[in-house]
Design a protein around this motif. Sequence first.
Motif, PDB file in Angstrom:
ATOM      1  N   ALA A  17      -5.300   7.875   3.519  1.00 52.97           N
ATOM      2  CA  ALA A  17      -6.242   6.795   3.243  1.00 52.97           C
ATOM      3  C   ALA A  17      -5.761   5.475   3.825  1.00 52.97           C
ATOM      4  O   ALA A  17      -6.494   4.800   4.542  1.00 52.97           O
ATOM      5  CB  ALA A  17      -6.449   6.652   1.737  1.00 52.97           C
ATOM      6  N   ASN A  18      -4.480   5.120   3.581  1.00 51.56           N
ATOM      7  CA  ASN A  18      -4.087   3.788   4.069  1.00 51.56           C
ATOM      8  C   ASN A  18      -3.925   3.756   5.586  1.00 51.56           C
ATOM      9  O   ASN A  18      -4.086   2.715   6.205  1.00 51.56           O
ATOM     10  CB  ASN A  18      -2.885   3.222   3.300  1.00 51.56           C
ATOM     11  CG  ASN A  18      -1.580   3.918   3.578  1.00 51.56           C
ATOM     12  OD1 ASN A  18      -1.411   4.549   4.626  1.00 51.56           O
ATOM     13  ND2 ASN A  18      -0.654   3.832   2.655  1.00 51.56           N
TER      14      ASN A  18
ATOM     15  N   ASP B 177       0.810  -1.212   0.000  1.00 49.57           N
ATOM     16  CA  ASP B 177       0.000   0.000   0.000  1.00 49.57           C
ATOM     17  C   ASP B 177       0.848   1.268   0.000  1.00 49.57           C
ATOM     18  O   ASP B 177       0.333   2.356  -0.174  1.00 49.57           O
ATOM     19  CB  ASP B 177      -0.982   0.002   1.167  1.00 49.57           C
ATOM     20  CG  ASP B 177      -0.346  -0.434   2.440  1.00 49.57           C
ATOM     21  OD1 ASP B 177      -0.244  -1.656   2.645  1.00 49.57           O
ATOM     22  OD2 ASP B 177       0.085   0.423   3.223  1.00 49.57           O
ATOM     23  N   ALA B 178       2.158   1.123   0.229  1.00 49.51           N
ATOM     24  CA  ALA B 178       3.016   2.303   0.158  1.00 49.51           C
ATOM     25  C   ALA B 178       3.448   2.575  -1.275  1.00 49.51           C
ATOM     26  O   ALA B 178       4.143   3.553  -1.543  1.00 49.51           O
ATOM     27  CB  ALA B 178       4.240   2.125   1.049  1.00 49.51           C
ATOM     28  N   PHE B 179       3.002   1.709  -2.213  1.00 50.91           N
ATOM     29  CA  PHE B 179       3.426   1.890  -3.603  1.00 50.91           C
ATOM     30  C   PHE B 179       3.021   3.264  -4.129  1.00 50.91           C
ATOM     31  O   PHE B 179       3.800   3.962  -4.775  1.00 50.91           O
ATOM     32  CB  PHE B 179       2.827   0.789  -4.475  1.00 50.91           C
ATOM     33  CG  PHE B 179       3.033   1.034  -5.938  1.00 50.91           C
ATOM     34  CD1 PHE B 179       4.289   0.888  -6.497  1.00 50.91           C
ATOM     35  CD2 PHE B 179       1.980   1.450  -6.744  1.00 50.91           C
ATOM     36  CE1 PHE B 179       4.490   1.149  -7.838  1.00 50.91           C
ATOM     37  CE2 PHE B 179       2.180   1.705  -8.080  1.00 50.91           C
ATOM     38  CZ  PHE B 179       3.436   1.555  -8.639  1.00 50.91           C
ATOM     39  N   MET B 180       1.764   3.655  -3.825  1.00 55.87           N
ATOM     40  CA  MET B 180       1.270   4.948  -4.308  1.00 55.87           C
ATOM     41  C   MET B 180       2.091   6.105  -3.746  1.00 55.87           C
ATOM     42  O   MET B 180       2.147   7.183  -4.333  1.00 55.87           O
ATOM     43  CB  MET B 180      -0.196   5.124  -3.895  1.00 55.87           C
ATOM     44  CG  MET B 180      -1.121   4.126  -4.524  1.00 55.87           C
ATOM     45  SD  MET B 180      -1.460   4.592  -6.203  1.00 55.87           S
ATOM     46  CE  MET B 180      -2.322   3.163  -6.791  1.00 55.87           C
ATOM     47  N   THR B 181       2.700   5.863  -2.582  1.00 56.72           N
ATOM     48  CA  THR B 181       3.502   6.921  -1.965  1.00 56.72           C
ATOM     49  C   THR B 181       4.775   7.182  -2.768  1.00 56.72           C
ATOM     50  O   THR B 181       5.265   8.312  -2.812  1.00 56.72           O
ATOM     51  CB  THR B 181       3.854   6.527  -0.517  1.00 56.72           C
ATOM     52  OG1 THR B 181       2.651   6.158   0.151  1.00 56.72           O
ATOM     53  CG2 THR B 181       4.505   7.668   0.231  1.00 56.72           C
TER      54      THR B 181
ATOM     55  N   ALA C 207      -7.710   1.126  -0.320  1.00 56.66           N
ATOM     56  CA  ALA C 207      -7.947   2.442   0.264  1.00 56.66           C
ATOM     57  C   ALA C 207      -6.938   3.440  -0.287  1.00 56.66           C
ATOM     58  O   ALA C 207      -7.292   4.565  -0.671  1.00 56.66           O
ATOM     59  CB  ALA C 207      -7.851   2.369   1.780  1.00 56.66           C
ATOM     60  N   ALA C 208      -5.661   3.027  -0.360  1.00 59.58           N
ATOM     61  CA  ALA C 208      -4.629   3.922  -0.864  1.00 59.58           C
ATOM     62  C   ALA C 208      -4.914   4.302  -2.309  1.00 59.58           C
ATOM     63  O   ALA C 208      -4.824   5.475  -2.690  1.00 59.58           O
ATOM     64  CB  ALA C 208      -3.260   3.255  -0.745  1.00 59.58           C
ATOM     65  N   ALA C 209      -5.299   3.311  -3.110  1.00 55.29           N
ATOM     66  CA  ALA C 209      -5.565   3.586  -4.520  1.00 55.29           C
ATOM     67  C   ALA C 209      -6.743   4.541  -4.676  1.00 55.29           C
ATOM     68  O   ALA C 209      -6.678   5.514  -5.441  1.00 55.29           O
ATOM     69  CB  ALA C 209      -5.845   2.280  -5.259  1.00 55.29           C
ATOM     70  N   LEU C 210      -7.818   4.283  -3.925  1.00 58.42           N
ATOM     71  CA  LEU C 210      -8.997   5.141  -4.019  1.00 58.42           C
ATOM     72  C   LEU C 210      -8.683   6.552  -3.538  1.00 58.42           C
ATOM     73  O   LEU C 210      -9.100   7.535  -4.141  1.00 58.42           O
ATOM     74  CB  LEU C 210     -10.148   4.558  -3.195  1.00 58.42           C
ATOM     75  CG  LEU C 210     -10.849   3.340  -3.773  1.00 58.42           C
ATOM     76  CD1 LEU C 210     -11.972   2.893  -2.866  1.00 58.42           C
ATOM     77  CD2 LEU C 210     -11.394   3.665  -5.161  1.00 58.42           C
TER      78      LEU C 210
ATOM     79  N   SER D 159     -11.633   9.793   5.147  1.00 56.73           N
ATOM     80  CA  SER D 159     -13.005   9.286   5.179  1.00 56.73           C
ATOM     81  C   SER D 159     -13.118   8.023   4.334  1.00 56.73           C
ATOM     82  O   SER D 159     -13.735   7.031   4.752  1.00 56.73           O
ATOM     83  CB  SER D 159     -13.980  10.344   4.646  1.00 56.73           C
ATOM     84  OG  SER D 159     -13.725  11.575   5.268  1.00 56.73           O
ATOM     85  N   ILE D 160     -12.497   8.058   3.157  1.00 60.55           N
ATOM     86  CA  ILE D 160     -12.506   6.857   2.307  1.00 60.55           C
ATOM     87  C   ILE D 160     -11.884   5.681   3.059  1.00 60.55           C
ATOM     88  O   ILE D 160     -12.450   4.593   3.137  1.00 60.55           O
ATOM     89  CB  ILE D 160     -11.714   7.114   0.999  1.00 60.55           C
ATOM     90  CG1 ILE D 160     -12.436   8.159   0.154  1.00 60.55           C
ATOM     91  CG2 ILE D 160     -11.515   5.818   0.220  1.00 60.55           C
ATOM     92  CD1 ILE D 160     -11.674   8.567  -1.098  1.00 60.55           C
ATOM     93  N   GLY D 161     -10.703   5.946   3.646  1.00 63.14           N
ATOM     94  CA  GLY D 161      -9.995   4.874   4.358  1.00 63.14           C
ATOM     95  C   GLY D 161     -10.811   4.303   5.496  1.00 63.14           C
ATOM     96  O   GLY D 161     -10.835   3.085   5.724  1.00 63.14           O
ATOM     97  N   THR D 162     -11.514   5.166   6.232  1.00 63.85           N
ATOM     98  CA  THR D 162     -12.283   4.693   7.380  1.00 63.85           C
ATOM     99  C   THR D 162     -13.443   3.808   6.929  1.00 63.85           C
ATOM    100  O   THR D 162     -13.691   2.748   7.501  1.00 63.85           O
ATOM    101  CB  THR D 162     -12.811   5.879   8.185  1.00 63.85           C
ATOM    102  OG1 THR D 162     -11.707   6.710   8.527  1.00 63.85           O
ATOM    103  CG2 THR D 162     -13.500   5.426   9.448  1.00 63.85           C
ATOM    104  N   VAL D 163     -14.146   4.231   5.888  1.00 63.39           N
ATOM    105  CA  VAL D 163     -15.281   3.438   5.402  1.00 63.39           C
ATOM    106  C   VAL D 163     -14.792   2.073   4.919  1.00 63.39           C
ATOM    107  O   VAL D 163     -15.344   1.027   5.264  1.00 63.39           O
ATOM    108  CB  VAL D 163     -16.014   4.181   4.269  1.00 63.39           C
ATOM    109  CG1 VAL D 163     -17.060   3.277   3.639  1.00 63.39           C
ATOM    110  CG2 VAL D 163     -16.659   5.442   4.811  1.00 63.39           C
ATOM    111  N   ILE D 164     -13.697   2.093   4.142  1.00 68.07           N
ATOM    112  CA  ILE D 164     -13.154   0.835   3.621  1.00 68.07           C
ATOM    113  C   ILE D 164     -12.701  -0.060   4.767  1.00 68.07           C
ATOM    114  O   ILE D 164     -12.933  -1.270   4.770  1.00 68.07           O
ATOM    115  CB  ILE D 164     -11.958   1.139   2.697  1.00 68.07           C
ATOM    116  CG1 ILE D 164     -12.456   1.962   1.540  1.00 68.07           C
ATOM    117  CG2 ILE D 164     -11.252  -0.142   2.294  1.00 68.07           C
ATOM    118  CD1 ILE D 164     -12.222   1.388   0.210  1.00 68.07           C
TER     119      ILE D 164
END
Lengths: 186, 526, 313
Positions: free
Chosen positions: B330-331, B107-111, B298-301, B282-287
């Motif tokens: 997100a993540n 999930d750190a890839f997007m970073t 979550a990270a991608a979204l 918010s996205i991360g919490t819902v996911i």
Amino acid sequence: MDHPGKLRETVLGLVAICSALVALVVWIPADIDTGIVDVWRRTIRIGDAMLPSFAAAGMLLAGLVMLVRAIVLVPNGLHRVISPVFLVTSCLVMALGLTLMQASGPFIVWLWFSGEISYRQLLDTAPWKYIGFVIGGSFMIFCFTALTSHRFSWRFVFLALVSTVLIALIYDLPFDNLLLPPNGDI
Amino acid sequence: MGGLEYILAGVMEALFGNPAIVLGPIVLSWPILLVALGFFIGVLIGATPGLSGPFAMALALPILISIFGFTPDALLPVFGFLVGVMKGATVGGAVPAILFNTPGTPDAFMTTLDGYPMAKNGQGGKALRVAHFASVSGDTFSDIVLFVCAPFLAISIEAFLGLPEKSALMILSLSFVAVVVGNDTFKGILAACFGLLVASIATGTDSYPRLSMGSDVLASGLPTIAVVIGVLVVGEIFVSFEDMWRSAREKQKAPPKIAPGDTSLSMGERRKLLPFIGVSMSIGTVIGALPGIGTTLAAALGYTAGRKMHKGEVDFGKGAPEGIAATEAANSAVSGANLIPALSLGIPGNVAAVFIILAADTIGGFNPGPSVFRFSADEVNPELVVAFALFTLMVAANLLNWTTGAWFMRLLGGLIHVPKQILLPIVLLLTLTSVYVQGSNMSDVYVLLFFGALGYLMRSTDIPILPFVIAYILAGPLETTIRSAFEATGSDPWFLFRSPISVIFLILATAIICGAGWLRGGPRLK
Amino acid sequence: MKTLLSAAAAAILSVSAAYADWAPSGPIKLQIGFKAGGGADTMARLIAEDIQAEYGWTLLPENVTGAGGGVMARSVKDSAADGLTIGVGITDTFAYGVLAARDPGYATSDFEYLSTLAGTQMGIVAKSDRGWKNMSDVIAAAKAGEEISFGAMTPRLADGSYYIGKVNGVEFNIVSSYKGGKAVLNAVNASDVDIGWVAGPQKSGVSAGDLLNLANGEDKPLRVSPDAQTLAEIGVDFFFGATFVAIAPAGLPDDARLALSDAISTVVQKDGTKSNAFISKALTIKVMTGDEARSYVEGELADAEALLNATVE
């Protein structure tokens, strides 16, 4: 089988189907006493076979779909490559390492005391109790380090030995009741 | 005891309950000490490419249980450590992604997309600060959601759901996990069903341990920790071994070391990041609140949402701080919310929750699930005190993260990396030893290695691991609940379909399984 | 070097010889038939610590679980009878367990019963707000047509529940899939079942008034509710408490058997030892050794046979 991913998906589906069938037809009927439902003292209960039967049926279903899919469709093959040489070598390393771990302690004690005292009596006594763990453990660490870096180095031997001794001390010094491998099995 | 008193008791228990160091009026408790230890180890592990939070949890769990024993006093220090590792690894993962362009976790890839360009522009330190700020904000936010939602959810479940409805809810969660994790519905179902089958061995109610094939090793029941660690950690180690073995010839060049450079992050810059952080967290919490969906999605979204709202001078992907903030918020927001299903239902949603439930199961005295949040007035409910103490520890970890996290991340940027070729074999022996000392039995090690091999094969054939692990852990409670529901209704064969709530749950479960297959459509035709 | 190490080993092995006629020739393995953690495991480990402190013997506890203590029993039975392997379990394993299992792989006579250790506080528990005062009230409610669910955590207790219903002409919905008394207690608290067998953890709830011991499953009054209805009052002449017991393989030499039996019973009964304090708090002290212990287990075996015969359809 023109596509490596296709072969693997087909094999996977077959393995899933076969293991599910073995579980459903042989293992569950032979190795569970109470059946899917169980009549006990005139009341009906859910038997011990219910959960595994459902699980195996699910595996069978998933396996069938995967098999059909693998035959009909071209899989989106993003599979890792499996190297048979690596697999065989690491199995050998693990097997040898575990054998050394279990056998070297009793063997060295037998040599040293010419059979008068057994390892069973010494398994809570230093330095005897560390022998198997240190020999077997550093063998494993060294082999995997050398294997993954494709070279031999005395530095690796040293590092493996030091880290194994450290691991042994981490578990053995603070805790009275913990036994290092293989001392619980002797 | 009223609600407020329970919260207070939980806070006191966490802060002063089990003192490690007492200096006059200052008391440092074991739980707090272990939160700090876990946090720093977590950052270190997260920052080491090739290792991740689950490694640290898997290694530490047996050791911690050996240190603290099986008394209820052991729960909080062990939880504290796990929570610390969870949060530390989350922020730590950004360090190698930014400075070396090698994500420590998927999930750190997007970073890396914006972090590494920033580092090359001499803004590595600033990028680390952005990552830290976003990560801690997301984490804190989702923890607050957890504190509010978990008790509320648990109380409503306990009030409105009987045994049949609880069974249906567990079936629904399990189907969800099986289908959603990974990218293939049927492989997910295969993994989950296989998990249930493995969990059947030597459990059950008959006096003959079922499926034990007459062997006393199996009749003792498979050691849960060995099974879980085998599939999750040992499998991963062997996959890494093989990858290194294959790529050793093609000598990888060490990534060029980059000085942190500009490390300031002004209040104004922080304010500009806030909208991105707000949306992503918010996205991360819902996911995170949905069991089984990982941080990667979550990270991608979060990143995608951030790119849509971004209008700044630097584009996403070329070194925009907003890109890092959107990903990390997100993540990180996933981790707290992931504990919502774990604490309110007893359903582990991700690996960290698996280890928390495993710890609770092994130590005893705390059964994550709706019964925890029973605000009994006459008699103290010790589990509720533990739950609030756990929340306190999460707050403590966040405070630590806010105050020292950024400094620690910069410090690690300068550390020498131990090569994976040396590190992973040592981790393997550590894992093997810590599983052995739990039961003093070589058969536990064989079980560990067997499931390690299984994990290796599953990874090689794209079968998701998490549905297997979650199904394996959930099988016991699921079976007990279904059996009890059946027996308590006087052997009514339609017990699952008598109440509208459980029917709704079951329809949802079916819809998810059918719907996901239709949505993805299986492998694409070429 | 060699002589030095050998001498050190010899010195360690002979250090305890001065204490008694018999001393173990190496570390003693203590096989505990319960899951790590939990009360029974804690008790066994504390006994090991106490013996280590009082006698200087080394004890290595390990958990050997499965088949309701059966795996531990088989493992102890197959060990050498030299006093270097002993086990801790419940008498149930050697009585009801032998009769109910398809192929137990051991018999009651395969063991020396070194000493019984502790007894439970078994009661039939309900929430006090249900309004029942004792089992007779529950039976009356069942006769009036109310469906009563009854939680049990072992096959023997499920048989007990069934027998209570049978003798009194009612049928309970027996929920027998619970693992451990704590799970039954949780189920009673969450109103998943109406009543259930609990072996001791009900104490704090009963003291606080939330819970009630409707009936006493033990042969002695319960400490927390001494006036609870006895099973005899509802026509049941069996007891359902569990007794913890230390065992060794049969054929153990007399001196080893006496020394071990003596060591275990002494530390459990001695004021101020850790195991004594723990048992007094969580369970009750119940020490019998030698022939007394053996005949106790054999008595339970006869009872179990009678219970199975009485409940068979």
